[in-house]
Motif scaffolding. Sequence first.
Motif, PDB file in Angstrom:
ATOM      1  N   GLN A  80     -21.601  33.458 -34.850  1.00 26.52           N
ATOM      2  CA  GLN A  80     -22.914  32.975 -34.066  1.00 26.52           C
ATOM      3  C   GLN A  80     -23.870  33.455 -35.162  1.00 26.52           C
ATOM      4  OE1 GLN A  80     -23.702  35.011 -30.266  1.00 26.52           O
ATOM      5  NE2 GLN A  80     -24.580  33.352 -29.612  1.00 26.52           N
ATOM      6  N   GLU A 118     -19.559  38.692 -32.717  1.00 28.14           N
ATOM      7  CA  GLU A 118     -19.462  39.302 -31.384  1.00 28.14           C
ATOM      8  C   GLU A 118     -20.475  38.403 -30.588  1.00 28.14           C
ATOM      9  OE1 GLU A 118     -19.856  43.615 -29.267  1.00 28.14           O
ATOM     10  OE2 GLU A 118     -20.898  43.396 -31.094  1.00 28.14           O
ATOM     11  N   SER A 153     -22.130  36.023 -27.649  1.00 23.58           N
ATOM     12  CA  SER A 153     -22.982  36.544 -26.652  1.00 23.58           C
ATOM     13  C   SER A 153     -23.710  35.164 -25.993  1.00 23.58           C
ATOM     14  CB  SER A 153     -23.974  37.622 -26.693  1.00 23.58           C
ATOM     15  OG  SER A 153     -24.864  37.314 -27.574  1.00 23.58           O
ATOM     16  N   ALA A 177     -26.611  33.714 -23.596  1.00 27.13           N
ATOM     17  CA  ALA A 177     -27.594  34.195 -22.765  1.00 27.13           C
ATOM     18  C   ALA A 177     -27.964  33.365 -21.737  1.00 27.13           C
ATOM     19  CB  ALA A 177     -28.983  34.328 -23.443  1.00 27.13           C
ATOM     20  N   VAL A 211     -26.406  38.041 -19.755  1.00 32.65           N
ATOM     21  CA  VAL A 211     -26.006  37.625 -20.992  1.00 32.65           C
ATOM     22  C   VAL A 211     -24.208  37.897 -20.893  1.00 32.65           C
ATOM     23  CG1 VAL A 211     -25.880  38.194 -23.488  1.00 32.65           C
ATOM     24  CG2 VAL A 211     -27.775  38.501 -21.902  1.00 32.65           C
ATOM     25  N   ILE A 227     -20.591  38.283 -22.526  1.00 29.16           N
ATOM     26  CA  ILE A 227     -19.998  38.538 -23.651  1.00 29.16           C
ATOM     27  C   ILE A 227     -18.304  38.512 -23.456  1.00 29.16           C
ATOM     28  CG2 ILE A 227     -19.718  40.555 -25.500  1.00 29.16           C
ATOM     29  CD1 ILE A 227     -22.253  41.684 -24.480  1.00 29.16           C
ATOM     30  N   SER A 257     -14.806  41.533 -23.635  1.00 28.88           N
ATOM     31  CA  SER A 257     -15.460  42.726 -23.382  1.00 28.88           C
ATOM     32  C   SER A 257     -15.126  42.977 -21.876  1.00 28.88           C
ATOM     33  CB  SER A 257     -16.720  42.962 -24.039  1.00 28.88           C
ATOM     34  OG  SER A 257     -17.247  44.054 -23.449  1.00 28.88           O
ATOM     35  N   TYR A 262     -14.370  39.526 -19.496  1.00 26.95           N
ATOM     36  CA  TYR A 262     -15.782  39.259 -19.984  1.00 26.95           C
ATOM     37  C   TYR A 262     -16.677  40.566 -19.654  1.00 26.95           C
ATOM     38  CZ  TYR A 262     -14.734  34.247 -20.034  1.00 26.95           C
ATOM     39  OH  TYR A 262     -14.288  33.093 -20.314  1.00 26.95           O
ATOM     40  N   ILE A 287     -24.167  41.725 -19.969  1.00 29.53           N
ATOM     41  CA  ILE A 287     -25.344  42.479 -19.976  1.00 29.53           C
ATOM     42  C   ILE A 287     -26.579  42.040 -18.888  1.00 29.53           C
ATOM     43  CG2 ILE A 287     -27.359  42.983 -21.457  1.00 29.53           C
ATOM     44  CD1 ILE A 287     -25.638  42.697 -23.826  1.00 29.53           C
ATOM     45  N   TRP A 327     -19.010  28.382 -21.815  1.00 32.08           N
ATOM     46  CA  TRP A 327     -18.120  29.062 -22.887  1.00 32.08           C
ATOM     47  C   TRP A 327     -17.007  28.315 -23.015  1.00 32.08           C
ATOM     48  CZ3 TRP A 327     -17.472  31.804 -27.190  1.00 32.08           C
ATOM     49  CH2 TRP A 327     -16.168  32.109 -27.324  1.00 32.08           C
TER      50      TRP A 327
END
Length: 517
Positions: A125, A141, A143, A145, A150, A152, A155, A185, A188, A212
Motif C-alpha cells: 500500500q 500493513e 488499512s 479507510a 479503518v 485492518i 489483525s 480483522y 480503528i 477488501w
Amino acid sequence: MNNELVIDVTPNEIVIALLSNKQLIELTREKSNLQFAVGDIYLGKVKKIMPGLNAAFVDVGYEKDAFLHYLDLGHQFLSLNKFLQQALARKGKNISISKMRLEKDIDKNGTISDVVKSGQYILVQVAKEPISTKGPRLCSEISIAGRNLVLIPFSDKVSISQKIKSAEEKNRLKQLLQSIKPKNYGVIVRTVAEGKRVAELDQELRALVEKWEDSFLQIREMHPPKLVLGEIDRTTAILRDILNSSFENIYVNDAAAAKDLKLYISGIAPEKSKIVKHITGELPIFDQLGIDKQIKSSFGKTVSFKNGAYLIIEHTEAFHVIDVNSGNRSKAGNDQETNAMEVNIAAAQEIARQLRLRDMGGIIVVDFIDMHLAENRQKVFEKMKEMMALDSTKHNILPLSKFGLMQITRQRVRPEMNVEIQEKCPTCLGTGKIAPAVLLTDQIKQKLDVIVDRQSEKHLTLKVHPFVGAYINKGFWKNLRRQWQSELGIKLTVKEIPSYDLLGYKFFDKNNQEIEY
C-alpha cells in the motif's frame, strides 16, 4: 467555525480549496489521471533486496522502484503473503480471511531477506506519494479507510481515536466493535464515530470487508505491477475525513461532479446533501468566490499577516525556514517586549495556516522575534500548539529556544503544494518593454478584423482585464464595443476577468471556445 469547500473541475485536474470562516486554509491539486496516491493498494514485484538498508525495492509501475522497509511490513506480513499466494493460485471464490489460520508475527528485529525474496509477488500500500526524485514509500500493513472506521485485515485489535475523550464512550465503542467485527480483522475507530449507533457502524464495517474481499476476485488474472484497490479520489477523501456539522457549503463548477458529491454525501450524511451547490457563470469559480485573490496573497516568499508584519518562507532540500518580521509595525504605549510577543502570537496563527495550506512537511524551523521573558516564549509555544491542533497531519512542536527558534516536524506524505505567483510577463515576455498602452485598443481591433475575415464569426466574446473592459464599454452610444459591432456587423460581448494581466485579452466563439489567431 464555518467550513466551505470550493472545487474547480477542469479537463486535466481538480483544484480543491478548503475555507474556514471564509479564509483559505487548504489547497489541493489533483491530476485527473493521478496514480500512486496514498492508500492505493498494488500487486507489486520485488526487484532488489538491500540488506544494508534492511529494505527492498518494489516495482509498482512507477518510473522509479518504490521503497519498502522491513519495519513497514507489518507484524502479520506472513499471513498477508499466505493469503495472497492462495488468491493467486485459487480458482473460483477466494478463501475468507475469517476462516484462515493466521501465521505467527514476524520478528521485529529480523531482516528483510528472512521474509522477502527477489522476484516475489507482494501486496503493498502506498504510504507516501512520489516526492522529488524519490519513488513511492510503501507498507504492507494494509488499512482501508471509511468515514467512521479503518479496517485492518489480519489483525484482531480494536483501537479507539485518542481525540475521543470520554472513557465511557471509548468503552462503549470498543465493546461494540469487538462484538460485530469478523474474526482476523482489526478496526480503528475514528473520531467522527463518537455517539454513532451500532447499525450504522455495522453497515460500514460490512461494506469495508466486502470492498477488501471483492478486490481479490480477479487477482489471479493480474500480472504485476497492477493496481488492486484504489483509494477514492481526493475530493471524496476530504469529505470522508472532515465533513461535519460545521460545513455550510460545497461549491463545484461541474454538474457531473456535483451530482456525484450529492450522491456520496447522501450516503454518509443525508441531512447535509443540500449543501452541494453547482456554480455556473462566465467567470472561473475561483474568481467568483474570491479564492484566486487569496491564493495570490498567500503563496510566495513573502506573506503579510497583520499590521505590516510579514513572514519570509524559504525552502531547502533539508528543511523549511520561516522568519518572522515586524515590518513597520509599532504600537504606541507598548514596549518592545510586548510588541514582539503580539507579533509572534499573530505569526503563530499564520504559520499554522501556511503549513496546512502549502502542505509543508519534514523539518520546519521558525525564527520568531526575540523575547527576553520565558513566560512570553511559553505563550507563543502554547498558541502554536493550539493552532496546530486543528491540523490532522501528525506533527511535533518543540518549545522556543533562548534564540527564539522553534522546531516543528510535520509528516509529509505528498509533494509540497507550491503555487508560483510570479509569472513571466505575457505582455513583454520578460524583456521589460511593451508596446505603447495607448495602442492596445487598436491591436484588439486588428485581431478582431482578422477573426471576422477568416472565420466569419458573428457572435464573439472578448475577455479582458476589468480596467480595459471599462475603457472599451465607456459611454453608452459611442463606446468602442458598439463602434466595432456596427463596423463589422457582429455581436460582441465584453467580459471582464480579474485574473487576466492588465494588457492581456482573448477572443471566444459562441460555444465559449478560445479562438486562436
